[in-house]
Design an enzyme around this catalytic site. Structure first.
Site, PDB file in Angstrom:
ATOM      1  N   LYS A   1       0.865  -1.179   0.000  1.00  0.00           N
ATOM      2  CA  LYS A   1       0.000   0.000   0.000  1.00  0.00           C
ATOM      3  C   LYS A   1       0.900   1.226   0.000  1.00  0.00           C
ATOM      4  O   LYS A   1       1.679   1.437   0.924  1.00  0.00           O
ATOM      5  CB  LYS A   1      -0.890   0.000   1.233  1.00  0.00           C
TER       6      LYS A   1
ATOM      7  N   LYS B   1      -2.062  -1.562  -3.938  1.00  0.00           N
ATOM      8  CA  LYS B   1      -2.944  -0.400  -3.903  1.00  0.00           C
ATOM      9  C   LYS B   1      -2.125   0.863  -3.931  1.00  0.00           C
ATOM     10  O   LYS B   1      -1.168   0.961  -3.171  1.00  0.00           O
ATOM     11  CB  LYS B   1      -3.760  -0.464  -2.605  1.00  0.00           C
TER      12      LYS B   1
END
Ligand code: PBG
Length: 323
Positions: free
Chosen positions: A195, A248
């Site tokens: 992330k 992400k």
């Protein structure tokens, strides 16, 4: 063999031929639909930064989840907007918290629809950071205990999958141990492994009211420039017991999706985040792009890069288009 013996255009001559040799498919069954569940009664309020997405009180969330299920979408991902916040983010592990209540209500009405609970403290802390603060920065190890409590509360409420998005070191292992000790051995973990500290989360932070009150998240989320480190994050999550990995955002990180897929062989999700959604919606609204064609192309690209699962705010529209 090369031209003129080889002519790649031969297999592009008709829709049927193109379909026969297509390498990547995008189906409703690949999609996860994120939802923002808000405290209060009878609320359905548009989120200005994310046209088409609403804040939903529980009854509306149940209805929205039902619509997604009816379209063939297998899973929803829940974020909560609690009535109150505090320093520690205690609303996150409240058994009567907004995500816990929504999880129970959705599972009651739609038992076959998977409910994935995002696990993070930033929507619940008064300062907006993803963990406990100590001397102005997030205390990694103290936060693990709070994340573990939250995971247990979410799993007991009926969550099918727990998805930690906080980026603390060691959290997958801590959560796995806590779930197992509570007898929740069958609850899978979908780890937000890679992330990145991304400006593409802007619209989400407005939607979830989770922008940090000071500083930024660069002290725990990944540097956008790092691909090898993303693979290390993914490997550590596998060692700690993650069942599914995630990259992400998605579109600026397609190379990271491919690397992690190639190097781990794990089921892999990619999160097509709020800013990616807002860009295409804005361009389409301005008449600059064809929404349907660009969304299908972008999501197919994420699948081609190696994502098995695509988490996207476009999910309902896509499922409708693919019918
Ligand atoms: C919570 C969280 C964020 C997103 C998902 N979980 C925001 C953040 O890290 O600041 C972003 C999702 C999106 O932009 O659609 N930590």
């Amino acid at each position: 063999m090369s031209f003129p013996e080889t002519r790649l255009r031969r297999l592009r001559a008709s829709r049927a031929l193109r379909g026969l040799v297509r390498e990547t498919r995008l189906q409703a069954s690949d999609l996860v639909y994120p939802m923002f569940v808000a405290h209060g009664v009878d609320r359905r309020e548009p989120i200005p930064s994310m046209p088409g997405i609403d804040h939903l009180s529980i009854a509306h969330a149940v209805q929205e989840a039902g619509e997604a299920a009816a379209l063939g979408i297998p899973a929803v991902l829940l974020f909560g907007l609690p009535a109150a916040k505090d320093e520690a983010g205690s609303g996150a592990w409240d058994d009567e918290g907004v995500v816990q209540l929504a999880t129970r209500a959705i599972k009651d009405d739609h038992p076959d629809l998977l409910v994935i609970c995002d696990l993070c403290l930033c929507e619940y802390t008064s300062h907006g950071h993803c963990g406990l603060l100590r001397e102005g920065s997030v205390d990694n190890d103290a936060t693990l205990e709070l994340l573990s409590r939250t995971a247990i509360s979410q799993a007991r409420a009926g969550a099918d999958i727990i998805a930690p998005s906080d980026m603390m070191d060691g959290r997958v292992g801590a959560i796995r141990t806590a779930l197992d000790e509570d007898g929740l051995t069958d609850t899978p973990i979908l780890a937000y492994s890679a992330k990145f500290a991304s400006a593409f989360y802007g619209p989400f932070r407005e939607a979830a009211d989770s922008a940090p009150a000071f500083g930024d998240r660069r002290g725990y989320q990944m540097d956008a420039a790092n691909g090898a480190e993303a693979v290390r994050e993914a490997r550590l999550d596998v060692e700690e017991g993650a069942d599914i990995l995630m990259v992400k955002p998605a579109l600026p990180y397609l190379d990271v999706i491919r690397r992690i897929k190639d190097e781990t062989d794990m089921p892999l999700a990619a999160y097509n985040v709020s800013g990616e959604y807002a860009m295409l919606k804005a361009a389409a609204a301005a008449g600059l792009l064809d929404e349907r064609a660009t969304v299908l192309e972008a999501l197919t690209g994420i699948r081609r890069a190696g994502a098995d699962i695509v988490i996207t705010y476009h999910a309902k529209d896509v499922a409708q288009w693919l019918r």
